[in-house]
Motif scaffolding. Structure first.
Motif, PDB file in Angstrom:
ATOM      1  N   MET A 160      15.283  19.339  19.587  1.00 30.69           N
ATOM      2  CA  MET A 160      16.628  19.283  20.159  1.00 30.69           C
ATOM      3  C   MET A 160      17.703  19.448  19.087  1.00 30.69           C
ATOM      4  N   SER A 161      17.455  18.892  17.905  1.00 31.99           N
ATOM      5  CA  SER A 161      18.441  19.017  16.806  1.00 31.99           C
ATOM      6  C   SER A 161      18.626  20.470  16.406  1.00 31.99           C
ATOM      7  N   VAL A 162      17.520  21.212  16.349  1.00 26.07           N
ATOM      8  CA  VAL A 162      17.592  22.624  15.963  1.00 26.07           C
ATOM      9  C   VAL A 162      18.381  23.417  17.004  1.00 26.07           C
ATOM     10  N   ILE A 163      18.077  23.180  18.292  1.00 31.10           N
ATOM     11  CA  ILE A 163      18.794  23.886  19.365  1.00 31.10           C
ATOM     12  C   ILE A 163      20.287  23.547  19.324  1.00 31.10           C
ATOM     13  N   GLN A 171      25.937  25.201  18.016  1.00 35.38           N
ATOM     14  CA  GLN A 171      27.231  25.047  17.326  1.00 35.38           C
ATOM     15  C   GLN A 171      27.629  26.326  16.595  1.00 35.38           C
ATOM     16  N   VAL A 172      26.609  27.088  16.171  1.00 38.11           N
ATOM     17  CA  VAL A 172      26.876  28.326  15.430  1.00 38.11           C
ATOM     18  C   VAL A 172      27.207  29.482  16.369  1.00 38.11           C
ATOM     19  N   ILE A 173      26.403  29.651  17.442  1.00 36.14           N
ATOM     20  CA  ILE A 173      26.581  30.846  18.295  1.00 36.14           C
ATOM     21  C   ILE A 173      27.222  30.541  19.658  1.00 36.14           C
ATOM     22  N   PHE A 201      20.637  35.835  20.496  1.00 39.02           N
ATOM     23  CA  PHE A 201      20.180  35.125  21.704  1.00 39.02           C
ATOM     24  C   PHE A 201      21.332  34.863  22.671  1.00 39.02           C
ATOM     25  N   ASP A 202      21.031  35.055  23.955  1.00 39.43           N
ATOM     26  CA  ASP A 202      22.010  34.784  25.013  1.00 39.43           C
ATOM     27  C   ASP A 202      21.848  33.368  25.566  1.00 39.43           C
TER      28      ASP A 202
END
Length: 208
Positions: free
Chosen positions: A77-80, A85-87, A58-59
């Motif tokens: 929001m937590s998931v996003i 933080q990862v990508i 994802f961009d």
């Protein structure tokens, strides 16, 4: 420029995961029988599998920040935030009225909130001029067209001549994100709460 976009909306009872890939749009509606916190990753796995994407593909990441269920908003929001933080890709915040305005030239959008209140947005020429909360007893005083979600018709139970039902609004999410990216607005990724949670209302009434 074609970008892969992930949108998560857990603000309503019927949560959505939307994906844009190679200029194609995919929409996954979560069952309203499953709690957002329990079902979101399950549906995400399904969405990624069907679109043959990984999170790293994802961009742009987008979270719908409200208004709506306090728990629901926090889950999405937590998931996003976790994926960011990862990508480390751009995160675009959007509220549900910014999505729905693309289907309303002039009128008032109402979304169910509590047994006695609704979230409200006044729309003029496809732009939001005001947002807030309205008591359901005051709805009859609204002049002009009222727009509501198809799935909330029974919950709202409004008997009013000028009701317009918003049935299919999935394409509006992608329009809203596109326009936000064009504007390059640097909004903070923060929840939009238009009223106190039931717990806070309870605490406030105890203090009075």
């Amino acid at each position: 420029e074609i970008m892969n976009t992930l949108i998560i909306d857990t603000t309503r009872k019927l949560a959505k995961i939307l994906i844009s890939k190679d200029d194609k749009h995919f929409v996954f509606d979560m069952s309203d029988k499953i709690k957002h916190s329990e079902g979101l990753f399950l549906y995400l796995e399904k969405a990624l599998s069907e679109t043959k994407l990984k999170i790293s593909d994802f961009d742009v990441l987008c979270g719908v920040v409200g208004p709506g269920s306090f728990t629901g908003i926090r889950v999405g929001m937590s998931v996003i935030k976790g994926f960011n933080q990862v990508i480390n890709k751009p995160v675009v915040p959007i509220n549900i009225f910014e999505v729905l305005k693309y289907g309303v030239k002039n009128g008032v959008i109402l979304l169910n909130s509590t047994s006695t209140t609704c979230y409200k947005a006044d729309i003029r020429n496809f732009e939001i001029v005001d947002m807030g909360v309205i008591n359901k007893l005051e709805i009859s005083s609204i002049s002009g067209d009222i727009y509501i979600f198809k799935e909330e018709q029974d919950e709202l139970g409004i008997e009013y001549n000028n009701i317009r039902v918003i049935a299919d609004y999935s394409s509006y999410y992608f329009l809203a994100i596109e326009n936000k990216l064009k504007k390059k607005s640097n909004e903070l990724f923060e929840p939009l709460y238009l009223q106190l949670s039931q717990a806070e209302i309870g605490r406030a009434s105890c203090r009075e």
